[in-house]
Design a protein around this motif. Structure first.
Motif, short mmCIF file in Angstrom:
data_model
loop_
_atom_site.label_atom_id
_atom_site.label_comp_id
_atom_site.label_asym_id
_atom_site.label_seq_id
_atom_site.Cartn_x
_atom_site.Cartn_y
_atom_site.Cartn_z
N ALA A 3 63.26 -62.61 -89.04
CA ALA A 3 62.04 -62.20 -88.32
C ALA A 3 62.26 -62.14 -86.80
O ALA A 3 61.69 -61.30 -86.14
N VAL A 4 63.08 -63.03 -86.27
CA VAL A 4 63.30 -63.05 -84.82
C VAL A 4 63.99 -61.76 -84.37
O VAL A 4 63.60 -61.16 -83.37
N SER A 5 64.98 -61.29 -85.09
CA SER A 5 65.68 -60.08 -84.68
C SER A 5 64.84 -58.83 -84.90
O SER A 5 65.05 -57.81 -84.27
N GLU A 6 63.86 -58.86 -85.82
CA GLU A 6 62.98 -57.72 -86.06
C GLU A 6 61.84 -57.65 -85.05
O GLU A 6 61.28 -56.60 -84.83
N PHE A 7 61.47 -58.76 -84.44
CA PHE A 7 60.27 -58.83 -83.59
C PHE A 7 60.28 -57.87 -82.42
O PHE A 7 59.32 -57.14 -82.25
N PRO A 8 61.34 -57.77 -81.61
CA PRO A 8 61.28 -56.87 -80.45
C PRO A 8 61.03 -55.42 -80.83
O PRO A 8 60.32 -54.71 -80.15
N SER A 9 61.57 -54.95 -81.94
CA SER A 9 61.38 -53.56 -82.32
C SER A 9 59.96 -53.31 -82.82
O SER A 9 59.54 -52.17 -82.94
N ALA A 10 59.22 -54.36 -83.13
CA ALA A 10 57.86 -54.21 -83.63
C ALA A 10 56.84 -54.13 -82.50
O ALA A 10 55.66 -53.97 -82.76
N LEU A 11 57.29 -54.22 -81.25
CA LEU A 11 56.39 -54.14 -80.11
C LEU A 11 56.50 -52.78 -79.45
O LEU A 11 57.59 -52.25 -79.27
N LEU A 12 55.33 -52.21 -79.12
CA LEU A 12 55.30 -50.88 -78.51
C LEU A 12 54.76 -50.95 -77.08
O LEU A 12 53.86 -51.73 -76.79
N THR A 13 55.29 -50.10 -76.24
CA THR A 13 54.78 -49.96 -74.88
C THR A 13 53.57 -49.02 -74.91
O THR A 13 53.34 -48.32 -75.90
N VAL A 14 52.85 -48.95 -73.81
CA VAL A 14 51.70 -48.04 -73.73
C VAL A 14 52.17 -46.60 -73.88
O VAL A 14 51.48 -45.77 -74.49
N GLU A 15 53.34 -46.28 -73.37
CA GLU A 15 53.87 -44.93 -73.50
C GLU A 15 54.14 -44.57 -74.96
O GLU A 15 53.85 -43.45 -75.40
N GLN A 16 54.68 -45.53 -75.70
CA GLN A 16 54.96 -45.29 -77.11
C GLN A 16 53.66 -45.14 -77.92
O GLN A 16 53.57 -44.30 -78.80
N VAL A 23 47.98 -38.76 -76.85
CA VAL A 23 47.03 -38.88 -75.74
C VAL A 23 47.77 -39.43 -74.53
O VAL A 23 48.93 -39.80 -74.62
N SER A 24 47.08 -39.50 -73.40
CA SER A 24 47.69 -40.07 -72.20
C SER A 24 47.66 -41.59 -72.26
O SER A 24 46.90 -42.18 -73.03
N THR A 25 48.45 -42.21 -71.40
CA THR A 25 48.44 -43.68 -71.34
C THR A 25 47.08 -44.17 -70.86
O THR A 25 46.59 -45.20 -71.31
N ARG A 26 46.47 -43.41 -69.97
CA ARG A 26 45.14 -43.79 -69.47
C ARG A 26 44.12 -43.81 -70.61
O ARG A 26 43.26 -44.69 -70.66
N THR A 27 44.22 -42.85 -71.53
CA THR A 27 43.31 -42.80 -72.67
C THR A 27 43.52 -44.01 -73.58
O THR A 27 42.56 -44.56 -74.11
N VAL A 28 44.76 -44.44 -73.74
CA VAL A 28 45.03 -45.64 -74.54
C VAL A 28 44.29 -46.83 -73.94
O VAL A 28 43.61 -47.58 -74.65
N PHE A 29 44.39 -47.00 -72.62
CA PHE A 29 43.72 -48.11 -71.97
C PHE A 29 42.20 -47.99 -72.08
O PHE A 29 41.50 -48.97 -72.28
#
Length: 67
Positions: A3-16, A23-29
């Motif tokens: 689970a530790v090695s899988e965790f970072p890939s399970a997180l997304l940035t606002v761009e992703q 949509v735009s990043t602003r729309t996500v927010f």
């Protein structure tokens, strides 16, 4: 793989997230602020979303009737 090695890939940035929603990043927010979409969480000064939460929110949005 553990689970530790899988965790970072399970997180997304606002761009992703914005790319997944087309949509735009602003729309996500904006969607997160209005409660339409998960607000994610902060890692220091960076906002991240769990891939699972994003996928569930997209599925929920897709199942809603069109306005």
């Amino acid at each position: 793989m553990n689970a530790v090695s899988e965790f970072p890939s399970a997180l997304l940035t606002v761009e992703q997230v914005a790319e997944r929603l087309s949509v735009s990043t602003r729309t996500v927010f904006r969607m997160a602020a209005s409660g339409e979409f998960p607000s994610g969480f902060r890692v220091r000064n960076l906002r991240r979303w769990r891939s699972k939460d994003v996928d569930e929110a997209i599925a929920r949005m897709a199942s809603r009737p069109a306005r």
